[in-house]
Design an enzyme around this catalytic site. Structure first.
Site, short mmCIF file in Angstrom:
data_model
loop_
_atom_site.label_atom_id
_atom_site.label_comp_id
_atom_site.label_asym_id
_atom_site.label_seq_id
_atom_site.Cartn_x
_atom_site.Cartn_y
_atom_site.Cartn_z
CG ASP A 110 7.99 -13.42 -40.86
OD1 ASP A 110 8.08 -12.31 -41.39
OD2 ASP A 110 8.25 -13.64 -39.65
CD GLU A 121 11.93 -11.59 -43.44
OE1 GLU A 121 12.18 -10.41 -43.18
OE2 GLU A 121 11.35 -12.34 -42.64
C1 GLC Z 1 9.83 -10.35 -40.74
C2 GLC Z 1 8.77 -9.37 -41.16
C3 GLC Z 1 8.69 -8.29 -40.14
C4 GLC Z 1 8.35 -8.90 -38.81
C5 GLC Z 1 9.33 -10.01 -38.42
C6 GLC Z 1 8.82 -10.84 -37.28
O1 GLC Z 1 11.09 -9.79 -40.74
O2 GLC Z 1 9.02 -8.89 -42.45
O3 GLC Z 1 7.77 -7.29 -40.50
O4 GLC Z 1 8.37 -7.91 -37.83
O5 GLC Z 1 9.53 -10.89 -39.49
O6 GLC Z 1 7.74 -11.64 -37.69
#
Ligand code: GLC
Length: 536
Positions: free
Chosen positions: A212, A263
Site C-alpha cells: 500500500d 501500489e
Molecule cells: C491506498 C489504499 C487506499 C487507502 C490508502 C491509505 O491508496 O488503496 O484504500 O485509503 O492507501 O492506506
C-alpha cells in the site's frame, strides 16, 4: 478445477481478482462481508478462472479507513473471522489452484496499534515516540503544525496530541487520516516488524503481498515544505527502494518465491519502473492506463509508454480498470470526461450507463489481451455501476468527510455485491432477518446479480469468464494500423485484438474465427465502443 498457474513466473500473466472483504459476501448474517462468505463463494471464483485473490486488509482494525488502519497484523478483524478461517481459506483456495495475496501497509498503522498507544502514553522525548513522527509545533505555543503538507485525504497531515497531564502536546504526522499515524522508517523496529509480518503470512502459504502507498514511507527528516524540498519530502524518495530490496530478499527466500506488487502512483513512468528493478518488486499497478479517458490516442499512448518503461527492467506490465479507490468503469466510461482523477470527483456528474457498459466490455477485452497481468476488482465482472446516490448519512469514507463533503469518496464502489436476483440483501447475506448490509444496495441491484447473469450468455459475467479462459499468454505484441480511432494489435501469429473507439463501424481484418466479441459482429463489422478477439 481452474487452470492452475504453475511455476515461479505465474505472476507474469496472471489474472488477479481483488476482494474487498467487507462487501464480497456475508457468511454470518451480520450485514458485513467476511471470510466465511468468501469461502462459500470459492466455487464462483474458481469458475471465473482467476489465478489469485488479492484481499484488501483483513486484519484487526477500527476500520477508520476501510481496514487500511491496521491495529494488529497477526489477527483477523473479528468482523471478518479469525486466523484459523484465514488459514483455511488460503488452503481451500490453493486446492482450487488459486493463490492468495494480502495487503501490507508500510506507511502507517492504526492509532489503536499498540506502538502508537505506547507512544502516546510514554510522552515527548520517549523512545516509544521514535517509531512515529512526533514533532513540536511551530508558533509561540506550538499551536501550528510542523509543516503545511496536504494530506492525500485533504486537510493537513499533522494532529496535535494532548500530554498525559492534559496540556497540549506534540504533533504527529499522518499523510492520510489522523487515525493512521505514519511510521518512522529510520527506526530498526519498523524494519524488523515488517519483515516478521511478511514471514508470518508467507509461512501461512500466502503467495505475495500488495504494498500500500508504496512510494510514501520514507520522509525527508528535515521536514521541508513541498515547494522548498529537494525532490519531494515524502513521495518517491530514493531511500524507499531499500525497503523493497529487503522485502524481495525475504520473498526470494521461499521455495516458491513470494511476489511483491506495488501500489505506485507516479506520473513519471521511468521513476515508476525503478520500483520494478530485478531486486525490488515484481509488478506494480498501472494507474497511468487506469486514469486515461476512453480515447484511442490516450490509451495507445499509455500502452506504448507502459511497455517501453517496463522493457528495460524486464518486468511485466499490469492492466487495471479499477479498484476499491476509484469510480466503477461502467460509470466512468459513460461520462463526458471519462478520465479518472481523485481531485475531479464530485456528486452529480451525469453518466450514460448504457454507453459506459459497452465501453467497459470493450475495455475488458482490451486489457485482457495486452501482455502482462490483469486485475479485476470485485463486481466489475458483473458490470456494477458506481452507486452515486447513497444517502449521505451512510457514507463512511474519510475522503468524503475530510473534503467537507465535496468529494463523494469511495463508498460508491464498495457497495455489497448482489448474488441473487431477489431477497433482502440480494444474496449478500444468508437468508434470514439479520441486519441490512453495511452500505445499502440500490433497489435494482438484482438485475446485476450473479444469479441473473449466469442465465444470460450476453452478460458481463459470461464475457469475463470467456476472456479469462481465452486470453493470450506470453510477451509477443505488435500494433496493426486500422486507423486513428482503432486500437488493434496481434499477440503472436494467431491472435488479434481490435477495439473500435470511434463513432462508425470498422471492418475487421482478415480472420478465420471471432473468438470473443463485446458486441455481436455482423457482416465483418465491429461497431463503435466494441472490441473483438480474432483468430488470424
Ligand atoms: C491506498 C489504499 C487506499 C487507502 C490508502 C491509505 O491508496 O488503496 O484504500 O485509503 O492507501 O492506506
Amino acid at each position: 478445477m481452474t487452470r492452475a498457474a504453475s511455476g515461479a513466473d505465474w505472476w507474469r500473466d496472471a489474472v488477479i481478482y481483488q476482494i474487498y472483504p467487507r462487501s464480497f459476501a456475508d457468511g454470518d448474517g451480520d450485514g458485513v462481508g467476511d471470510l466465511a462468505g468468501v469461502r462459500s463463494r470459492l466455487p464462483y471464483l474458481a469458475s471465473l478462472g482467476v489465478d489469485a485473490l488479492w484481499f484488501t486488509p483483513w486484519y484487526a482494525s477500527p476500520l477508520a479507513d476501510g481496514g487500511y488502519d491496521v491495529a494488529d497484523y497477526r489477527a483477523i478483524d473479528p468482523a471478518f473471522g479469525d486466523l484459523a478461517a484465514a488459514e483455511e481459506l488460503i488452503a481451500e483456495a490453493a486446492a482450487l489452484g488459486i493463490r492468495t495475496i494480502v495487503d501490507v501497509v508500510p506507511n502507517h498503522v492504526s492509532d489503536r496499534h499498540v506502538w502508537f498507544q505506547e507512544a502516546l502514553a510514554a510522552g515527548p522525548g520517549s523512545p516509544e515516540r521514535e517509531r512515529f513522527w512526533f514533532r513540536p509545533g511551530r508558533g509561540e505555543h506550538g499551536e501550528l503544525p510542523p509543516t503545511d503538507w496536504v494530506s492525500s485525504f485533504s486537510g493537513g497531515t499533522w494532529t496535535r496530541t494532548t500530554n498525559p497531564d492534559g496540556t497540549p502536546g506534540e504533533w504527529y504526522l499522518h499523510l492520510f487520516a489522523p487515525q493512521q499515524p505514519d511510521l518512522n522508517w529510520n527506526h530498526p523496529d519498523v524494519w524488523e516488524e515488517h519483515e516478521a509480518v511478511l514471514r508470518f503470512w508467507f509461512d501461512r502459504g500466502v503467495a505475495g503481498i500488495r504494498i500500500d502507498s508504496a512510494t510514501m514511507p520514507v520522509k525527508d527528516p528535515a521536514f521541508p515544505e513541498v515547494a522548498e524540498a529537494e525532490g519531494h519530502p515524502f513521495v518517491d524518495r530514493d531511500e524507499v527502494h531499500e525497503i523493497y530490496r529487503r522485502w524481495r530478499a525475504v520473498a526470494d527466500s521461499y521455495e516458491e518465491p513470494r511476489v511483491l506488487i506495488g501500489e505506485v502512483w507516479l506520473a513519471d513512468q521511468r521513476r515508476f519502473a525503478r520500483y520494478l528493478r530485478p531486486d525490488e518488486m515484481h509488478t506494480a499497478f498501472n494507474f497511468d492506463f487506469m486514469t486515461r479517458p476512453w480515447s484511442a490516442a490516450a490509451l495507445r499512448g499509455s500502452i506504448e509508454s507502459t511497455l517501453d518503461a517496463h522493457r528495460p527492467v524486464g518486468a511485466p506490465a499490469t492492466w487495471v480498470l479499477a479498484n476499491h479507490d476509484v469510480t466503477r468503469p461502467v460509470t466512468r466510461y459513460g461520462r463526458e470526461d471519462s478520465s479518472f482523477g481523485f481531485e475531479a470527483r464530485r456528486f452529480g456528474i451525469p453518466t450514460d450507463l448504457a454507453r459506459g457498459t459497452r465501453r467497459a466490455r470493450a475495455a475488458a477485452l482490451l486489457t485482457g489481451a495486452l501482455p502482462g497481468s490483469l486485475y479485476v476488482y470485485q463486481g466489475d465482472e458483473l458490470g456494477l455501476p458506481e452507486v452515486e446516490d447513497l444517502p449521505r448519512e451512510v457514507l463512511q469514507d474519510p475522503m468524503f468527510f475530510r473534503s467537507d463533503g465535496v468529494d463523494p469518496g469511495r463508498d460508491g464502489c464498495r457497495v455489497p455485491l448482489p448474488w441473487t436476483e431477489s431477497g433482502s440483501a440480494f444474496g449478500f447475506s444468508p437468508r434470514g432477518t439479520g441486519p441490512a448490509p453495511w452500505l445499502p444496495q440500490p433497489t435494482g441491484w438484482g438485475a446485476y446479480s450473479v444469479e441473473r447473469q449466469e442465465t444470460d450468455p450476453g452478460s458481463m459475467l459470461h464475457l469475463y469468464r470467456a476472456l479469462v479462459a481465452l486470453r493470450p499468454r506470453g510477451t509477443e505484441f505488435g500494433w496493426l494500423d486500422l486507423g486513428r480511432d482503432v486500437l488493434a494489435f496481434h499477440r503472436g501469429a494467431g491472435f488479434t485484438c481490435v477495439v473500435n473507439l470511434g463513432s462508425t463501424p470498422v471492418p475487421l481484418p482478415p480472420h478465420t474465427e471471432v473468438l470473443l466479441a463485446s458486441e455481436p459482429v455482423r457482416d465483418g463489422l465491429l461497431s463503435p465502443d466494441a472490441a473483438a478477439w480474432l483468430r488470424a
